[in-house]
Scaffold this motif. Structure first.
Motif, short mmCIF file in Angstrom:
data_model
loop_
_atom_site.label_atom_id
_atom_site.label_comp_id
_atom_site.label_asym_id
_atom_site.label_seq_id
_atom_site.Cartn_x
_atom_site.Cartn_y
_atom_site.Cartn_z
N UNK A 31 3.22 -12.35 3.04
CA UNK A 31 2.21 -12.14 4.06
C UNK A 31 1.36 -13.35 4.40
N UNK A 32 1.51 -14.44 3.67
CA UNK A 32 0.69 -15.62 3.99
C UNK A 32 1.24 -16.39 5.18
N UNK A 33 2.47 -16.12 5.54
CA UNK A 33 3.08 -16.70 6.73
C UNK A 33 3.46 -15.57 7.67
N UNK A 34 3.54 -15.88 8.96
CA UNK A 34 3.87 -14.86 9.96
C UNK A 34 4.78 -15.44 11.03
N UNK A 35 5.41 -14.53 11.75
CA UNK A 35 6.15 -14.87 12.97
C UNK A 35 5.42 -14.19 14.11
N UNK A 36 5.03 -14.98 15.11
CA UNK A 36 4.39 -14.42 16.30
C UNK A 36 5.42 -14.39 17.42
N UNK A 37 5.42 -13.31 18.18
CA UNK A 37 6.29 -13.17 19.35
C UNK A 37 5.43 -13.35 20.59
N UNK A 38 5.87 -14.22 21.49
CA UNK A 38 5.15 -14.49 22.73
C UNK A 38 6.15 -14.41 23.88
N UNK A 39 5.88 -13.55 24.86
CA UNK A 39 6.80 -13.45 26.00
C UNK A 39 6.37 -14.42 27.10
N UNK A 40 7.35 -14.92 27.83
CA UNK A 40 7.11 -15.89 28.91
C UNK A 40 7.96 -15.52 30.12
N UNK A 41 7.47 -15.87 31.30
CA UNK A 41 8.14 -15.53 32.55
C UNK A 41 9.46 -16.27 32.72
N UNK A 84 11.58 -14.78 28.67
CA UNK A 84 11.99 -15.66 27.58
C UNK A 84 11.05 -15.35 26.43
N UNK A 85 11.58 -15.27 25.21
CA UNK A 85 10.76 -14.92 24.06
C UNK A 85 10.62 -16.11 23.13
N UNK A 86 9.38 -16.39 22.74
CA UNK A 86 9.12 -17.41 21.73
C UNK A 86 8.94 -16.73 20.38
N UNK A 87 9.55 -17.29 19.34
CA UNK A 87 9.31 -16.88 17.96
C UNK A 87 8.57 -18.03 17.29
N UNK A 88 7.33 -17.80 16.96
CA UNK A 88 6.45 -18.85 16.46
C UNK A 88 6.24 -18.64 14.95
N UNK A 89 6.66 -19.64 14.14
CA UNK A 89 6.51 -19.54 12.70
C UNK A 89 5.27 -20.31 12.28
N UNK A 92 -0.34 -17.08 8.53
CA UNK A 92 -1.01 -15.86 8.98
C UNK A 92 -2.47 -16.17 9.35
N UNK A 93 -3.08 -17.07 8.63
CA UNK A 93 -4.47 -17.43 8.90
C UNK A 93 -4.65 -18.12 10.25
N UNK A 94 -3.57 -18.57 10.88
CA UNK A 94 -3.63 -19.24 12.18
C UNK A 94 -3.38 -18.29 13.36
N UNK A 95 -3.05 -17.03 13.09
CA UNK A 95 -2.67 -16.11 14.17
C UNK A 95 -3.81 -15.91 15.17
N UNK A 96 -5.03 -15.76 14.71
CA UNK A 96 -6.15 -15.58 15.63
C UNK A 96 -6.33 -16.78 16.55
N UNK A 115 2.17 -10.41 16.09
CA UNK A 115 2.61 -11.11 14.88
C UNK A 115 3.08 -10.13 13.82
N UNK A 116 4.03 -10.61 13.04
CA UNK A 116 4.59 -9.85 11.93
C UNK A 116 4.52 -10.72 10.68
N UNK A 117 3.98 -10.19 9.59
CA UNK A 117 3.93 -11.00 8.37
C UNK A 117 5.33 -11.20 7.79
N UNK A 118 5.53 -12.35 7.19
CA UNK A 118 6.80 -12.64 6.52
C UNK A 118 6.68 -12.17 5.08
N UNK A 119 7.52 -11.22 4.71
CA UNK A 119 7.48 -10.67 3.36
C UNK A 119 8.29 -11.53 2.39
N UNK A 120 9.48 -11.95 2.81
CA UNK A 120 10.37 -12.73 1.95
C UNK A 120 11.15 -13.71 2.80
#
Length: 136
Positions: A31-41, A84-89, A92-96, A115-120
């Motif tokens: 959970x200390x790292x996350x993947x954020x999903x961002x959609x783009x035109x 188009x979808x961005x997957x941002x690694x 987690x503390x940077x998501x805000x 955002x989704x936390x990375x479990x493993x």
């Protein structure tokens, strides 16, 4: 009273124990790292936003996924478009901060930023993300 205090402090103590264990063993804390999903035109907007995220060091890695179809409700009407979808690694503390920044530069009125936390994961890759995104 002691029991109540221990119950209230448990999350803090558990977090400290996990951090200490991680520091000693070099293991990842889920959970200390996350993947954020961002959609783009379109691809150009996706590349511009991805580069801006990287320039601000808000992520270690941004994947730009190819065009996909999307169905959604907007202002009461069913809409269909491509995106188009961005997957941002990132941390987690940077998501805000990431979310606020993307909203400030994104052309959509309400951009998708989830955002989704990375479990493993591969410990070496997870460590690499941590090394490439500055702490707060």
């Amino acid at each position: 009273q002691v029991l109540t205090l221990l119950v209230l402090l448990y999350p803090l103590l558990q977090g400290l124990a996990l951090q200490l264990h991680s520091a000693v063993t070099g293991s990842y804390i889920p959970g200390t790292l996350s993947i954020a999903l961002v959609n783009c035109l379109n691809e150009q907007i996706a590349r511009d936003i991805a580069r801006a995220i990287m320039d601000k060091k808000l992520a270690a890695y941004v994947s730009i996924l190819p065009k996909s179809s999307a169905l959604y409700f907007w202002k009461g009407e069913l809409e269909e478009s491509t995106e188009i979808l961005l997957l941002v690694k990132t941390r987690t503390s940077k998501i805000g901060e990431l979310s606020n920044y993307v909203r400030s530069i994104h052309p959509f009125e309400i951009p998708e930023i989830i955002s989704l936390p990375i479990d493993q994961g591969n410990p070496l890759y997870l460590r690499w993300i941590e090394e490439n995104v500055p702490r707060d």
